[in-house]
Design a protein around this motif. Sequence first.
Motif, short mmCIF file in Angstrom:
data_model
loop_
_atom_site.label_atom_id
_atom_site.label_comp_id
_atom_site.label_asym_id
_atom_site.label_seq_id
_atom_site.Cartn_x
_atom_site.Cartn_y
_atom_site.Cartn_z
N VAL A 1 -19.45 -40.41 35.17
CA VAL A 1 -18.49 -39.36 34.81
C VAL A 1 -19.35 -38.59 34.40
CG1 VAL A 1 -16.61 -38.91 33.81
CG2 VAL A 1 -16.89 -40.73 35.17
N MET A 2 -19.91 -38.78 32.95
CA MET A 2 -20.46 -38.03 32.36
C MET A 2 -21.63 -36.86 32.27
SD MET A 2 -19.32 -37.62 29.92
CE MET A 2 -20.58 -36.41 28.64
N THR A 3 -22.98 -37.80 34.14
CA THR A 3 -23.42 -36.94 34.29
C THR A 3 -22.78 -36.14 35.69
OG1 THR A 3 -24.63 -38.39 34.62
CG2 THR A 3 -25.61 -36.88 36.49
N LEU A 4 -21.72 -36.08 36.51
CA LEU A 4 -20.98 -35.32 37.05
C LEU A 4 -20.36 -33.88 36.61
CD1 LEU A 4 -19.36 -37.51 39.77
CD2 LEU A 4 -21.00 -35.85 40.07
N ILE A 5 -19.90 -34.49 34.50
CA ILE A 5 -19.33 -33.13 34.38
C ILE A 5 -20.19 -32.42 33.57
CG2 ILE A 5 -18.42 -32.15 31.59
CD1 ILE A 5 -17.02 -35.92 31.59
N LYS A 6 -21.48 -32.71 33.35
CA LYS A 6 -22.64 -32.03 32.97
C LYS A 6 -23.53 -31.05 34.19
CE LYS A 6 -24.25 -34.68 29.47
NZ LYS A 6 -25.68 -36.40 28.94
N PHE A 7 -22.78 -31.49 35.76
CA PHE A 7 -24.27 -31.33 36.64
C PHE A 7 -22.27 -29.79 36.95
CE2 PHE A 7 -24.20 -30.81 41.87
CZ PHE A 7 -25.76 -30.59 41.08
N ARG A 8 -21.47 -30.29 36.37
CA ARG A 8 -20.21 -29.21 37.06
C ARG A 8 -20.85 -28.18 36.41
NH1 ARG A 8 -16.11 -32.27 36.79
NH2 ARG A 8 -16.73 -32.86 39.29
N LYS A 9 -20.55 -27.95 34.64
CA LYS A 9 -20.97 -27.27 33.80
C LYS A 9 -21.80 -26.50 33.84
CE LYS A 9 -18.31 -29.84 30.47
NZ LYS A 9 -18.44 -30.05 29.12
#
Length: 1479
Positions: A491-499
């Motif tokens: 989840v953290m990786t996807l959040i950072k990728f989205r940001k």
Amino acid sequence: MGDLKRAEPESGLDPVLDASDSDDEVSNPNGVRTISDRRRAQNAKFRSWLDRRMETVIREDAKQEMKAADDEELSIRNLMAKQESHVIISDPREYQIELFERAKAQNIIAVLDTGSGKTLIAVLLLKYTIDQELENRGMGKQRRVSFFLDKVDSVTLVFQQFAVLECNLDHKVERFCGAMGVDLWTKDVWAKQFAENEVIVCTAEVLVQCLMHSFISIEQINLLIFDEAHHAKKSHPYARIIKDFYLAVTDLSKRPRIFGMTASPVDAKVNVVQAASELETLLHSQICTTSDISMLSKSVSRPAEEVAVYPPLKAPFETPLHQELKARFGDVGVFQGHFLHSTEISSELGKWCSDYYWSFALQEEQERKVERRVERRFHDTEGCKPIAQLDAQIARLKEAGLLVRNHSFGLPERVLDSLSSKVLKLYDWLSLHFERPSDARCIVFVEKRHTAQLLENVFSQIGGPNLRTGTLIGTSRSTLVGIKSSLRQQVMTLIKFRKGELNCLFSTSIAEEGLDIPDCNLIVRFDLYKTMIQYIQSRGRARHRNSKYLHMIEAQNPMHRQALGEVQRSENLMRQFCQSLPADRLLRGNDDALERMLEKHRGGRTYTEASTGAKLTYWSSLSVLSHFVGCLPQDAESSARAIYVISRQAGKFLCEVILPENSPVRAAIGRPSTKKSMAKCSAAFEACILLRKGKYLDDYLLPIYTKQLPAMRNALLALNMKKSNMYTMRLKPSIWESSQGLVPEELFVLILDLTDGLDRPHLPLALLTRTRLPEFPWFPLYLDSGKKTMNGLRQELTPVEELIDWETIRSVHDNEEFKWTKSMPNDFLTDKFLIDRWDGGRRFYSKGVVPGLKALDPLPEDATKNKYNDNILDSTVSLWAKARAKATWDLEQPVLEAEKVLQRRNMLAEPEDKETTLKTKSYLCPEPLKISALPTRIATMCLAFPAIIHRLESYLIAIEACEALDIKVRTDLALEAITKDADNTEEHQEHGRIHFQRGMGKNYERLEFMGDCFLKMATSISLFTQNPDNDEYEFHVKRMLMICNQNLFDTAVKLKLYEYIRSMSFSRRTWYPEGLKLLEGKGANKTGNEVFKHSLGDKTIADVCEALIGAAFLAHNKQDSWKPEDWDDAVKAVTNLVCSPDHDMHKWTDYLKVYKMPGYQIADVTASQRDLAAKVELEHDYHFRWPRLLRSAFVHPSYPFIWEKVPSYQRLEFLGDSLLDMASIAHLFYRFPQKDPQWLTEHKMAMVSNKFLGAVCVRIGFHRHLRHNSSIIEYQIREYVTELQEAERDSNGARNYWTTVKAPPKCLPDIVESYVGAIFVDSGFDYNEVQRFFDTHIKWFFDDMSIYDTFANNHPTVSPPSSHTFPPIKLILPTQTHLHHILTNHIGCRDYRILAQEIPSVDGSVAQVIAGVMIHDEVAAEGRAKSGKNAKVKASLVALDLIKGMAPFEFRAKFGCDCKPSEEDEMEVLQEDLVGSAI
């Protein structure tokens, strides 16, 4: 089965009920509501309010926490919720409307590319279905609910789909997955969810379980939406829903509508037409796609596809590092997979990657895991091999790890000697796309997890400044490589990728489907797809305009070209098939075709419970049995799991399932099967059938046996402090009754003397007794002048004849009194003791005749006055008027100057100011007075005798109280332990005491404080030694049952300890011996056989029990040199007062005698455990005899027992907590002898707080040795350690630096407490080791206790010290809060309470407690936390914000307050509310 009981419905935790809620209270006969009646009504109102609030509590808390918390600190659920999209889907495309219309009419499987908006069609269909449902309900039809199903048990996908549906549906939606603990829910919980929500988003397995247990039936579902529907095959939950439940409903009108969504109906290399037909048949649906493909292409961007050809790869080879490792460790079994991977990587990725692979394969953390895996394998075959063999294996693992860590890898270079041609080709493409800063995003798909990790390592170093890399891999744990990923990390990786914090992800297939990933500019298939759906789904990630999809193909590799051609041909074939389907075709095959298709998958039996419809199948039996076993009680050294043993017989597999020893069914054997999986299911099925036949599974196939909830787990065991009963009180010690009425054969002499004399000369008295008296301590008497004199008591061995003044005795015997006559010389009247004949309270010491004064002279101005004061004679006579008229006196008699004896009978108390200023000078005529035959020196001592004998008798009664407990206690401590000098002695207040009794000496409050601590420690040790199978929670409950006030009170009543309690100060009417008949005075009409009673609160009696334990401890304890025998009497006192089989020790060494070392403690020690012992010994100088015991002190509960067969630290932590409490409290008790328990309690809080012990853990270095299985704990520890160490560096030597940082993870203070428990057990219960640990690591912080004066008061709702003096109230709390202070003192409101109740968890999260501040029967403020204490704090803060600054009239208007000061109400409310709380 003694530990099991039938599961009963639970009503949940009641609000905190007061002692007044007990059943023995009766209503007021006059109909007026009593305090108890109000309490019950308020409890009911609080429950009603809580019911209304509970629906929104969890979601409100989550949102508030998310706003304030850093992403790293949020739970996975809250992380997903924080990222929820609030975009409303609108403006559906034409092809979406087309498919929606078809879905309204029949079951369909919508085949559309990834990103083409399949979810919007589902939203439209849900809206339509819900509208239809509401109409049906209006016609009285059964309520039905819709399900949106995800293919796997994924928190990420469930929350992602929930976010979309919640934003786009104007109806209640809820989300569930296995990680939320829903497998433990009951039918009632599920029924509530189904009744409150229109749509349920969950994993398919959750619905399977609900259907299987008959929590819901297929007929109660109106719509089933299958996301990624192509997974519906074989034994997938999608297929089981259809096979086991959907088809069982023969009435087609009662079946739910089905809507499937997929990018391709085929996910394997099979015949497209056949696979699509089978999917249609299984899901009872038609495959549909848009009739006009051009509409889809206009709405969804398709990437440009290119092929990147890289030169042929080198053949696999061994690098020098690989060769060295293989030469030295080639025979190590756990390294074989690493050698294989390293060789493959040399070709695929290059030499640098082949070497670097070893860096994370054998990193320290991974090395420890490998060691543990080796240990687990060894322990699985324990007894077959010597422990030395395990040690040798682990030593070689460490050696290999050290070799790799010392190897210099250097940096990857963009040359073929370092990286493969494939990696270099990827570098070329990424360099082009990320040449300059941009918002571009890229995903590189690889097949293996270690490939993703290695590529990320490479490109993080050579990728350039604009490339920000990360990895996205699955959560399954690799058994070979130290590469792990959790849901949180995903989840953290996807959040950072989205940001945009990351712009290039190296991902395995996890990113192909399901996850909500931003549109990408570049998708690279570094490793080619294996199926057509992988190709379609990964391509669907390139949805950005001008995006590119790159196939990486090796030159001269025909297999790569073939793979590319196959997926493209298969896609075209699939699309042609879908396009060729007529829109109006009938659904083919139906149930007959499905039956034929499923025939080949049959073989498993089913069982359906007729009463409920719960259905057991082969596949579901595994989860049913696992749930049952998980509910069985666990002992300290086992894990609740079923063991499956598979053997081969006659060419088939036969499985036996073995259940834990405490299971009512121990084993079951399944039927032979050609497949291992079916054999395992068969065994589980047979076990479930046996459990159902034995009624161990209920009608819903849920276990009826649960882990027994310990008795009184939810009881409020505190007592009421108000004076609720009258008890008999001993006035005289029984020693006086010994041989009473008989002529004694021997007498014992006790000399009563005063070391500093009295206000006038005195002579000592001799007290003759039939029995030798004990040694008495010196105690003070307070003189009329205000001075203090010590009473020196001594036993005298001199013969009685030589001690007694027989001449004086004969004179007194022969002369009852001397009467004045004219012949009496004036000198005789000097130094005489004079008594008024008619008023015995008037007594005088004569100084002599005053020449020149006559009887009828006026009374001098400086003389004391009497009733009549016309002249000296008139003042001397105290007769009333009629008698005075008849009396005649010699008017020539002399006038004496005398000193009046003050009527201070209680010389044990300091004189009040007014007593020291009274006149004593008198002028008297001798004729009306009695002239005593007693010399004044003896009379002076006799006047002090009542106070002296009162204190001596109190000492003797106190000793008898100790004898009733069979303990020897110093006399002064014994009396202190039973002395209650005020109605609110329990409150430890220096001011505001109620009905304070002066002159009683020290009261029991400090001893009770000390005894409470020893009681807690003693019972903790006893439980630890005698209950090896109890967990920490059961320990707490059993201990509470022993040490609670209710139990102590019950025991004290049986022993009649209330008789010994001293609650009255000196009384002139009770000091004289029993049986002595008074001739005159107020007691003259008494028979001497009266029974005296005193009013005691139940809690007072319980407190005295603890004080007696404290006295037994202090009487023998030596502060600087502990010996076991010094605590024997205290141990015996505990046994006699708790009256429980859980504590039957009579001396300290009994604890060790009953302790039987558990198997894990004495098992063979591994090298890893010895290594831990050696490391810890450097941190604290203690050598462990049992290293496995030490290991247990560092094993977190999250660490599975089966991995090392060492239990977690919870039992040791329970023990160590009480030992550290003892050391801390004893330190403060001896160091500050004048401080009251309130001060001691507040300063003890600092010494034993989790905040402090967490800092101690880090300061020692214990945190480095914790074994756990939680990534969150790892993060929390790292963050806390960093903050703490920074605080220490910036503190300039301040020893309270730890108070400035946030609270530590709970595991850190737990480690310290468990370690203390471990050294205590290992040392043979030697308390010296506990003391040494305290002196070494804790005492230093508290050299200056003044820096912690405000530690307790820094608690948000604790009132700080105030210089203001408010009107005294009858009862002040031990820890007065701001809220209490403001409401009581500033506003004058007394009708308020703080109640708390646990909120049952419905999503698997940690349970919360909600507290409410109730003012005049209405909840005015609330707070929520994970503990009752913190919830009350939060509620108090909210209430403070609400009322602070209000004038009393404003408060009364707002809350309808009409409180008036009422002592009875005030005492009862405060006492009952603040005795304690339990939830």
